[in-house]
Structures are given as C-alpha cells and as structure tokens.
Design a protein around this motif. Sequence first.
Motif, PDB file in Angstrom:
ATOM      1  N   GLY A 121      75.654  35.604 110.176  1.00  0.00           N
ATOM      2  CA  GLY A 121      75.724  36.838 110.956  1.00  0.00           C
ATOM      3  C   GLY A 121      76.405  37.985 110.250  1.00  0.00           C
ATOM      4  O   GLY A 121      76.580  39.064 110.827  1.00  0.00           O
ATOM      5  N   ASN A 122      76.813  37.790 108.980  1.00  0.00           N
ATOM      6  CA  ASN A 122      77.421  38.877 108.221  1.00  0.00           C
ATOM      7  C   ASN A 122      76.391  39.962 107.932  1.00  0.00           C
ATOM      8  O   ASN A 122      75.216  39.671 107.696  1.00  0.00           O
ATOM      9  CB  ASN A 122      77.979  38.349 106.891  1.00  0.00           C
ATOM     10  N   SER A 123      76.829  41.198 107.941  1.00  0.00           N
ATOM     11  CA  SER A 123      75.971  42.331 107.613  1.00  0.00           C
ATOM     12  C   SER A 123      75.886  42.446 106.094  1.00  0.00           C
ATOM     13  O   SER A 123      76.905  42.591 105.420  1.00  0.00           O
ATOM     14  CB  SER A 123      76.568  43.611 108.205  1.00  0.00           C
ATOM     15  N   VAL A 124      74.672  42.377 105.569  1.00  0.00           N
ATOM     16  CA  VAL A 124      74.444  42.453 104.127  1.00  0.00           C
ATOM     17  C   VAL A 124      73.600  43.691 103.861  1.00  0.00           C
ATOM     18  O   VAL A 124      72.506  43.844 104.408  1.00  0.00           O
ATOM     19  CB  VAL A 124      73.751  41.176 103.603  1.00  0.00           C
ATOM     20  N   GLU A 125      74.141  44.569 103.023  1.00  0.00           N
ATOM     21  CA  GLU A 125      73.501  45.854 102.723  1.00  0.00           C
ATOM     22  C   GLU A 125      73.049  45.885 101.277  1.00  0.00           C
ATOM     23  O   GLU A 125      73.688  45.312 100.397  1.00  0.00           O
ATOM     24  CB  GLU A 125      74.520  46.969 102.983  1.00  0.00           C
ATOM     25  N   PHE A 126      71.960  46.594 101.019  1.00  0.00           N
ATOM     26  CA  PHE A 126      71.447  46.859  99.681  1.00  0.00           C
ATOM     27  C   PHE A 126      71.395  48.373  99.544  1.00  0.00           C
ATOM     28  O   PHE A 126      70.747  49.041 100.355  1.00  0.00           O
ATOM     29  CB  PHE A 126      70.048  46.273  99.504  1.00  0.00           C
ATOM     30  N   ALA A 127      72.082  48.923  98.517  1.00  0.00           N
ATOM     31  CA  ALA A 127      72.137  50.378  98.356  1.00  0.00           C
ATOM     32  C   ALA A 127      72.418  50.732  96.902  1.00  0.00           C
ATOM     33  O   ALA A 127      73.055  49.956  96.186  1.00  0.00           O
ATOM     34  CB  ALA A 127      73.223  50.981  99.258  1.00  0.00           C
ATOM     35  N   PRO A 128      71.990  51.908  96.471  1.00  0.00           N
ATOM     36  CA  PRO A 128      72.294  52.362  95.104  1.00  0.00           C
ATOM     37  C   PRO A 128      73.696  52.976  95.033  1.00  0.00           C
ATOM     38  O   PRO A 128      74.282  53.362  96.052  1.00  0.00           O
ATOM     39  CB  PRO A 128      71.221  53.416  94.847  1.00  0.00           C
ATOM     40  N   SER A 129      74.219  53.068  93.817  1.00  0.00           N
ATOM     41  CA  SER A 129      75.554  53.641  93.597  1.00  0.00           C
ATOM     42  C   SER A 129      75.694  55.045  94.144  1.00  0.00           C
ATOM     43  O   SER A 129      76.790  55.453  94.535  1.00  0.00           O
ATOM     44  CB  SER A 129      75.885  53.674  92.100  1.00  0.00           C
ATOM     45  N   VAL A 130      74.595  55.807  94.183  1.00  0.00           N
ATOM     46  CA  VAL A 130      74.693  57.191  94.647  1.00  0.00           C
ATOM     47  C   VAL A 130      75.087  57.286  96.113  1.00  0.00           C
ATOM     48  O   VAL A 130      75.391  58.372  96.597  1.00  0.00           O
ATOM     49  CB  VAL A 130      73.404  58.006  94.381  1.00  0.00           C
ATOM     50  N   LEU A 131      75.122  56.147  96.806  1.00  0.00           N
ATOM     51  CA  LEU A 131      75.639  56.160  98.172  1.00  0.00           C
ATOM     52  C   LEU A 131      77.071  56.697  98.161  1.00  0.00           C
ATOM     53  O   LEU A 131      77.461  57.463  99.034  1.00  0.00           O
ATOM     54  CB  LEU A 131      75.599  54.757  98.769  1.00  0.00           C
TER      55      LEU A 131
ATOM     56  N   VAL B  43      72.195  48.059  94.122  1.00  0.00           N
ATOM     57  CA  VAL B  43      70.872  47.858  93.545  1.00  0.00           C
ATOM     58  C   VAL B  43      70.336  49.208  93.070  1.00  0.00           C
ATOM     59  O   VAL B  43      70.816  50.261  93.486  1.00  0.00           O
ATOM     60  CB  VAL B  43      69.892  47.216  94.561  1.00  0.00           C
ATOM     61  N   ALA B  44      69.345  49.170  92.224  1.00  0.00           N
ATOM     62  CA  ALA B  44      68.716  50.405  91.757  1.00  0.00           C
ATOM     63  C   ALA B  44      67.968  51.061  92.918  1.00  0.00           C
ATOM     64  O   ALA B  44      67.311  50.375  93.714  1.00  0.00           O
ATOM     65  CB  ALA B  44      67.755  50.115  90.618  1.00  0.00           C
ATOM     66  N   ALA B  45      68.069  52.373  93.014  1.00  0.00           N
ATOM     67  CA  ALA B  45      67.384  53.100  94.087  1.00  0.00           C
ATOM     68  C   ALA B  45      65.891  52.799  94.076  1.00  0.00           C
ATOM     69  O   ALA B  45      65.274  52.616  95.130  1.00  0.00           O
ATOM     70  CB  ALA B  45      67.632  54.604  93.957  1.00  0.00           C
ATOM     71  N   GLY B  46      65.302  52.700  92.891  1.00  0.00           N
ATOM     72  CA  GLY B  46      63.880  52.433  92.770  1.00  0.00           C
ATOM     73  C   GLY B  46      63.482  51.016  93.136  1.00  0.00           C
ATOM     74  O   GLY B  46      62.292  50.715  93.242  1.00  0.00           O
ATOM     75  N   ALA B  47      64.458  50.132  93.346  1.00  0.00           N
ATOM     76  CA  ALA B  47      64.167  48.737  93.681  1.00  0.00           C
ATOM     77  C   ALA B  47      64.215  48.471  95.182  1.00  0.00           C
ATOM     78  O   ALA B  47      63.905  47.364  95.625  1.00  0.00           O
ATOM     79  CB  ALA B  47      65.146  47.811  92.968  1.00  0.00           C
ATOM     80  N   LEU B  48      64.586  49.460  95.985  1.00  0.00           N
ATOM     81  CA  LEU B  48      64.750  49.216  97.422  1.00  0.00           C
ATOM     82  C   LEU B  48      63.452  48.800  98.114  1.00  0.00           C
ATOM     83  O   LEU B  48      63.468  47.907  98.967  1.00  0.00           O
ATOM     84  CB  LEU B  48      65.377  50.430  98.104  1.00  0.00           C
ATOM     85  N   ASP B  49      62.340  49.392  97.753  1.00  0.00           N
ATOM     86  CA  ASP B  49      61.069  48.972  98.363  1.00  0.00           C
ATOM     87  C   ASP B  49      60.756  47.530  97.986  1.00  0.00           C
ATOM     88  O   ASP B  49      60.291  46.749  98.824  1.00  0.00           O
ATOM     89  CB  ASP B  49      59.916  49.889  97.945  1.00  0.00           C
ATOM     90  N   ALA B  50      61.011  47.161  96.729  1.00  0.00           N
ATOM     91  CA  ALA B  50      60.783  45.785  96.290  1.00  0.00           C
ATOM     92  C   ALA B  50      61.710  44.828  97.031  1.00  0.00           C
ATOM     93  O   ALA B  50      61.297  43.730  97.420  1.00  0.00           O
ATOM     94  CB  ALA B  50      60.973  45.659  94.785  1.00  0.00           C
ATOM     95  N   TRP B  51      62.967  45.223  97.253  1.00  0.00           N
ATOM     96  CA  TRP B  51      63.887  44.388  98.024  1.00  0.00           C
ATOM     97  C   TRP B  51      63.383  44.217  99.455  1.00  0.00           C
ATOM     98  O   TRP B  51      63.428  43.127 100.010  1.00  0.00           O
ATOM     99  CB  TRP B  51      65.306  44.962  98.008  1.00  0.00           C
ATOM    100  N   ARG B  52      62.911  45.280 100.047  1.00  0.00           N
ATOM    101  CA  ARG B  52      62.403  45.171 101.423  1.00  0.00           C
ATOM    102  C   ARG B  52      61.246  44.180 101.484  1.00  0.00           C
ATOM    103  O   ARG B  52      61.205  43.306 102.350  1.00  0.00           O
ATOM    104  CB  ARG B  52      61.998  46.534 101.958  1.00  0.00           C
ATOM    105  N   ARG B  53      60.306  44.312 100.554  1.00  0.00           N
ATOM    106  CA  ARG B  53      59.160  43.398 100.531  1.00  0.00           C
ATOM    107  C   ARG B  53      59.622  41.953 100.314  1.00  0.00           C
ATOM    108  O   ARG B  53      59.128  41.021 100.960  1.00  0.00           O
ATOM    109  CB  ARG B  53      58.159  43.808  99.444  1.00  0.00           C
TER     110      ARG B  53
END
Length: 148
Positions: A126-136, A87-97
């Motif tokens: 129970g699968n772990s689902v992560e949201f992160a930008p490509s820069v990870l 996901v886009a780094a700038g979208a992480l707060d929106a994803w959290r909400r």
Amino acid sequence: MTAPEILGTLESALYAPDLDAAEAFFAGTLGMRVIARQPGRHVFFAAGDSVLLVFDPDATAAGSPAGARLPVPGHGARGPGHYCFRVAAGALDAWRRHLEAHDIAIEADFTWPNGARSIYVRDPAGNSVEFAPSVLWFRPLSDGGREP
C-alpha cells in the motif's frame, strides 16, 4: 556554525509485512537488483546510486537484540509510506505501459505546475510509489549543474 554539506540520499526505507510480495514487485515487476536479503526482516534493492530498504515493521521495531554485532536502533512505520524513483522524463510513457502490462493500477498521472510529470502506483503493502524526472525538484543549469 554552518552544517557540513549533505551529498544526497544514500538510502530510504519503506515498510512491508510481506517481504516476498515486496520483492516480487520491486525486483520482479520493476526490475530492481536485490543487494541484500534477510528472510523475515528485510530485502534491499539497488536504486541508481542509492538503496531502497524494505523492512518488515514488526522485525525492526525493537532494533537489534542485545549483544548484536550491529547495534541498529529500532525503527519502523505503520500505514502507507512514499518513495519516488527518479526516471528520465522521456521514459514516463514507457513506465506507464510497463506498469499497466503488469496489471499495476495507475493511481495518478499528471503534470505539476513546473511542467514535471509524475506517475503514482501502490506497492503490495500500500506504499505510494512515484516515478518522476529530476526536474520535478531541480532545473538544469547551463553549466551542467542543477538548481533547486
């Protein structure tokens, strides 16, 4: 001998015994498009330029039956798997909400040593689902490319 180039990930799989709950989470909560469904066996979702396959592990353990048109080998996993959405780094707060608005518990939200942030939740299986930008994993280069 050098191996031919790998272009990326085309598909990845998670396993869930309750496909209706998986579809409600991935399509309903996350807004992913269902691209294939076989009741009791699988539901597949478009994930950018790749595909998330969600299989019932009991249905795929033996593979395709003898004489099947598509002789897919048996596969499956038990216990929680992991999948990371880019996901886009700038979208992480929106994803959290968004996740919190759907009563999805945030299991972790932190910044890695390289500065990339990840948010982790659990799907209904129970699968772990992560949201992160490509820069990870990849940092952008000045020429528009990226370097691991």
